[in-house]
Enzyme design. Structure first.
Site, mmCIF file in Angstrom:
data_model
loop_
_atom_site.group_PDB
_atom_site.id
_atom_site.type_symbol
_atom_site.label_atom_id
_atom_site.label_comp_id
_atom_site.label_asym_id
_atom_site.label_seq_id
_atom_site.Cartn_x
_atom_site.Cartn_y
_atom_site.Cartn_z
ATOM 1 C CG HIS A 29 31.134 37.069 41.003
ATOM 2 N ND1 HIS A 29 31.788 37.759 41.755
ATOM 3 C CD2 HIS A 29 32.452 35.950 40.730
ATOM 4 C CE1 HIS A 29 33.172 37.380 41.719
ATOM 5 N NE2 HIS A 29 33.382 36.188 41.539
ATOM 6 C CG HIS A 31 35.281 31.741 39.967
ATOM 7 N ND1 HIS A 31 35.826 32.400 39.111
ATOM 8 C CD2 HIS A 31 34.593 32.686 41.486
ATOM 9 C CE1 HIS A 31 35.909 34.054 39.669
ATOM 10 N NE2 HIS A 31 35.203 33.789 40.645
ATOM 11 C CE LYS A 115 36.167 40.093 39.060
ATOM 12 N NZ LYS A 115 35.465 39.402 39.928
ATOM 13 C CG HIS A 152 39.142 40.419 43.794
ATOM 14 N ND1 HIS A 152 38.229 38.783 44.337
ATOM 15 C CD2 HIS A 152 39.579 40.710 44.962
ATOM 16 C CE1 HIS A 152 38.836 38.808 45.705
ATOM 17 N NE2 HIS A 152 39.357 39.817 46.180
ATOM 18 C CG HIS A 190 33.085 38.610 45.664
ATOM 19 N ND1 HIS A 190 34.620 40.037 46.105
ATOM 20 C CD2 HIS A 190 34.160 38.010 45.513
ATOM 21 C CE1 HIS A 190 35.415 39.818 45.350
ATOM 22 N NE2 HIS A 190 34.983 38.296 44.543
ATOM 23 C CG ASP A 263 33.364 34.752 44.355
ATOM 24 O OD1 ASP A 263 33.541 34.065 43.160
ATOM 25 O OD2 ASP A 263 33.585 35.126 45.602
#
Ligand SMILES: NC(=O)N[C@@H](CC(=O)O)C(=O)O
Ligand SMILES: [Zn+2]
Ligand SMILES: [Zn+2]
Length: 361
Positions: A29, A31, A115, A152, A190, A263
């Site tokens: 995970h 970004h 996702k 999420h 997460h 994350d």
């Protein structure tokens, strides 16, 4: 009960391990953003991880096979010479996602998962899904082709207390979804609550959870310790101490349904230190050092490789990586911030000297 029962031999005599070599880990995970930010943050992730699942919440989001291919090419172009990192792409689901596009991207090995952002749940999620029942045809197709759904998991009703949003999603959306799609592979990303870990365990033949470094270290009180700490604000927001302890037990248990996903979510300083600050913790540069410290503190270094390098690959049907990484109990200072253009992104545990260092990979 004798002395040996009260003080088990391992505890009394065992020499502490101060060096550990594991298969190269993956981060499930991440970004990475785009442009100058991508260039600035990618080397930190590539220095620690061999592969990573790249989140699609760009502006505009990555919703087509062509956009995912182009983004993957930009990531590879931003990788410094001599570094080796494989980005695994994902599709951002929307209300109007076409099941055929999903299947094509998966069969062409452009994306490895899709996702689910409930619309409005987190950073750049406004184009996400407003009605889970509406995307049933997409989920049925994913179930049929064995493509995982990454979630999420927070409810979006603004009336719901922010600390209850994962629980509300779990009860109102996740459990029903697992019931409706009994063959769908699902990752709860997460995870932040004890209860969701138990739901994952109950469905472990096809359900898993990623656990971040920061949720293993901070609870909700840390966000307000001595004043507001905007760099500790992320979504799902950290919960009470009992949840942090449950996350530590799960991560270090060796159970195959729990694995590493940082994350890491960079935002420039001005976007965090603001009247209305963005959600996201930039933990990429200190991720492995933090995880290994937690495993050490829990007396579970022997379970670290499963969590960091094996369980996620198995869930995604991939081979573990060939190389290794070595970590040592040797104090190492983490960079305070990473420069991006004329500003910076503050690092989680930045400027701290941590007890473990990554010494080679
Ligand atoms: N975790 C966060 O607080 N933020 C992430 C989005 C996300 O993973 O929810 C981001 O993109 O900044
Ligand atoms: Zn999220
Ligand atoms: Zn994220």
């Amino acid at each position: 009960m004798g002395v040996a029962d009260l003080f088990p031999a391992e505890r009394q005599d065992a020499k502490p391990v101060d060096r550990i070599t594991i298969r190269r880990p993956d981060d499930w995970h991440i970004h990475l953003r785009d442009g100058a930010m991508l260039k600035a943050v990618l080397p930190y992730t590539a220095a620690q991880f061999a592969r990573g699942i790249i989140m699609p919440n760009l502006v505009p989001p990555v919703t087509t096979v062509a956009a995912a291919e182009a983004y993957r090419a930009r990531i590879l172009a931003a990788l410094p010479a001599g570094m080796d990192f494989t980005p695994l792409m994902t599709c951002y689901l929307r209300d109007d996602t076409d099941p055929d596009e999903i299947e094509r991207g998966f069969r062409e090995k452009v994306w490895v998962a899709a996702k689910l952002y409930p619309a409005g749940a987190t950073t750049n999620s406004h184009a996400g899904v407003t009605d889970l029942l509406g995307i049933a045809p997409v989920l049925e197709r994913m179930e049929r082709i064995g493509m995982p759904l990454l979630i999420h998991g927070e409810a979006t009703d603004p009336e719901i207390d922010i600390f209850d949003r994962e629980a509300a999603f779990m009860e109102g959306s996740l459990v029903p979804l697992l019931g409706r799609h009994q063959g769908l592979k699902v990752t709860v990303e997460h995870a932040t609550t004890a209860e969701i870990l138990d739901v994952v365990r109950e469905h472990r033949s096809r359900c898993a959870a990623t656990i971040t470094p920061h949720h293993l270290v901070i609870n909700r009180t840390h966000i307000f310790q001595g004043g507001l700490r905007p760099h500790l604000y992320c979504l799902p927001v950290a919960k009470r101490e009992r949840h942090r302890l449950a996350l530590r037990r799960a991560a270090t248990s060796g159970e195959a349904c729990f694995y590493l996903g940082t994350d890491t979510a960079p935002h420039v300083r001005g976007a965090k230190e603001a009247a209305c600050g963005c959600a996201g913790v930039f933990c990429g540069p200190s991720a492995l050092q933090t995880y290994v410290q937690v495993f050490d503190e829990e007396g579970a270094l022997d379970k670290f490789e499963a969590f960091a390098s094996l369980n996620g690959a198995r869930f995604h049907g991939l081979e573990p990586n060939a190389g290794t990484v070595t970590l040592e109990r040797r104090p190492g200072r983490v960079a305070e911030a990473v420069t991006v253009d004329d500003t910076a992104v503050v690092v989680f545990r930045g400027a701290e000297t941590l007890p473990w260092s990554v010494v080679s990979s």
